[in-house]
Design an enzyme around this catalytic site. Sequence first.
Site, mmCIF file in Angstrom:
data_model
loop_
_atom_site.group_PDB
_atom_site.id
_atom_site.type_symbol
_atom_site.label_atom_id
_atom_site.label_comp_id
_atom_site.label_asym_id
_atom_site.label_seq_id
_atom_site.Cartn_x
_atom_site.Cartn_y
_atom_site.Cartn_z
ATOM 1 N N ILE A 226 -15.857 -26.901 21.281
ATOM 2 C CA ILE A 226 -16.215 -28.212 20.458
ATOM 3 C C ILE A 226 -15.203 -28.478 19.358
ATOM 4 O O ILE A 226 -14.234 -27.183 18.589
ATOM 5 C CB ILE A 226 -17.324 -27.812 20.002
ATOM 6 C CG1 ILE A 226 -18.271 -28.221 21.393
ATOM 7 C CG2 ILE A 226 -17.302 -29.321 18.849
ATOM 8 C CD1 ILE A 226 -20.003 -27.856 20.663
ATOM 9 N N ASP B 120 -20.807 -13.778 28.980
ATOM 10 C CA ASP B 120 -21.147 -14.573 29.741
ATOM 11 C C ASP B 120 -22.624 -15.058 29.858
ATOM 12 O O ASP B 120 -23.093 -15.706 30.953
ATOM 13 C CB ASP B 120 -20.251 -16.066 30.121
ATOM 14 C CG ASP B 120 -18.925 -15.809 29.879
ATOM 15 O OD1 ASP B 120 -19.204 -16.300 28.859
ATOM 16 O OD2 ASP B 120 -18.035 -15.995 30.269
ATOM 17 N N ASP C 95 -12.839 -24.961 15.065
ATOM 18 C CA ASP C 95 -13.588 -23.571 14.420
ATOM 19 C C ASP C 95 -12.312 -23.583 12.836
ATOM 20 O O ASP C 95 -12.456 -22.137 12.587
ATOM 21 C CB ASP C 95 -13.280 -21.920 15.355
ATOM 22 C CG ASP C 95 -14.938 -22.430 16.109
ATOM 23 O OD1 ASP C 95 -15.556 -22.892 16.025
ATOM 24 O OD2 ASP C 95 -14.692 -21.439 17.224
#
Length: 314
Positions: A170, A243, A135
Amino acid sequence: MMDIHTLTNKVRLKSFELGFDQCGFAKAGPLDPEAFRLEQWLNQNLHGTMGWMENYFDKRIDPTKLVPGAKSVVSVLASYRFKENEMHDKQTDDPKIAKYARGRDYHKVFKNRLKKLFFYTKELTGDIKGRFFVDSAPVMDKAWAQRAGLGWIGKNSNLLNQTHGSFFLIGEMIIDIPFVYDAPQTDHCGSCTKCIDACPTDAIHEPYRIDSNRCISYLTIELKENMPEEFEDKLSDWAFGCDICQDVCPWNRKAKYGHIDDLKPRERVLNPPKKWTTLEEDEFEDIFEGSAVRRAGYKQFTENAKRVELTSIG
C-alpha cells in the site's frame, strides 16, 4: 479546474497506467475509532520494542496535521502474488523469506510510481500541496485504504481485498484537493478463524489484534534484542518475516496475480548460490542489494536461518 468526477477518474486511470492494481479516495480527517484502538494497543505494550509507533501520535491519527490543509487521502495497492513464490514454497526446505521481500524493495518500487502520480495530479489541477508515502511517515495506511474502499481489516490485522487477497502493498498521497470519495468495504471474514488457528506463536491473541511480541515477522525483523527462548523453536521455517496467516487465508486462494516485474521474486533469492546459514557478509549484501531483507541485517538474518535449521534437524 476540471470537474471533480473527471479528475477522480483521470487520477484512478493514471494509477492503473503506472502499474497499481487499485486506487481509492477518502476524505482526510481524524481517525477517531482507529485512534482509540491504537492507543489501547500501545498502552498494552503490544508493539514490543517498536517505540517509534508511539511517536507523532497526533499526526498518525490525523493526516491534516501531517499535511496542513489536506482534504484527501488517495490510496493505491499493488499485488506481489506470483506463481514463482508459490512453487518455491512447495519445493523448498530452506529457511524462508516473506514473499514481499523476495523482489526489489517495495519502498523504491512504489515511491517512483507515486511521484509520477502526484505530479500528474498536479498537472491536472495546477498548484497543489501534498506528500506521498510508502511506509515513510506516521500514516495508518491500512486504515486509509479501508476508508478508500480498497478492502477491510481482517482478523490477522492485514487489509483484505476480494480481488487481490492480502498479498499486496500500500502507498498513499495526502493532498489538499477534493475528489469523489469511495465507500468503505464491509468485513468479509465471517466466522473464519484460519489465520488465528494457524499462527504457531499465538500472536493473533484475539481477532483483529496482534501481539507483536509473539509475531514471527516482528521476532525475525524488528526485534534487535536476543530472541526469547520460548520462540526459538517456533519460527516455522521463517528466517525473515512470515506469511503463515496469509497463506491460509481463503481470500488469497482466489486472488489475482501481480504484474509489476520489480516485485517478482529474484532468481538469486529463490535459488541462492549456497545455504543462508553459510553466507559471508559480502555475499549477503550482494544477494540482497536493493532488498527489504537488508532491514534485518546480515547477523540477524543468518542467526534466524540457523535457528530454523537447528529446529528442523531436531
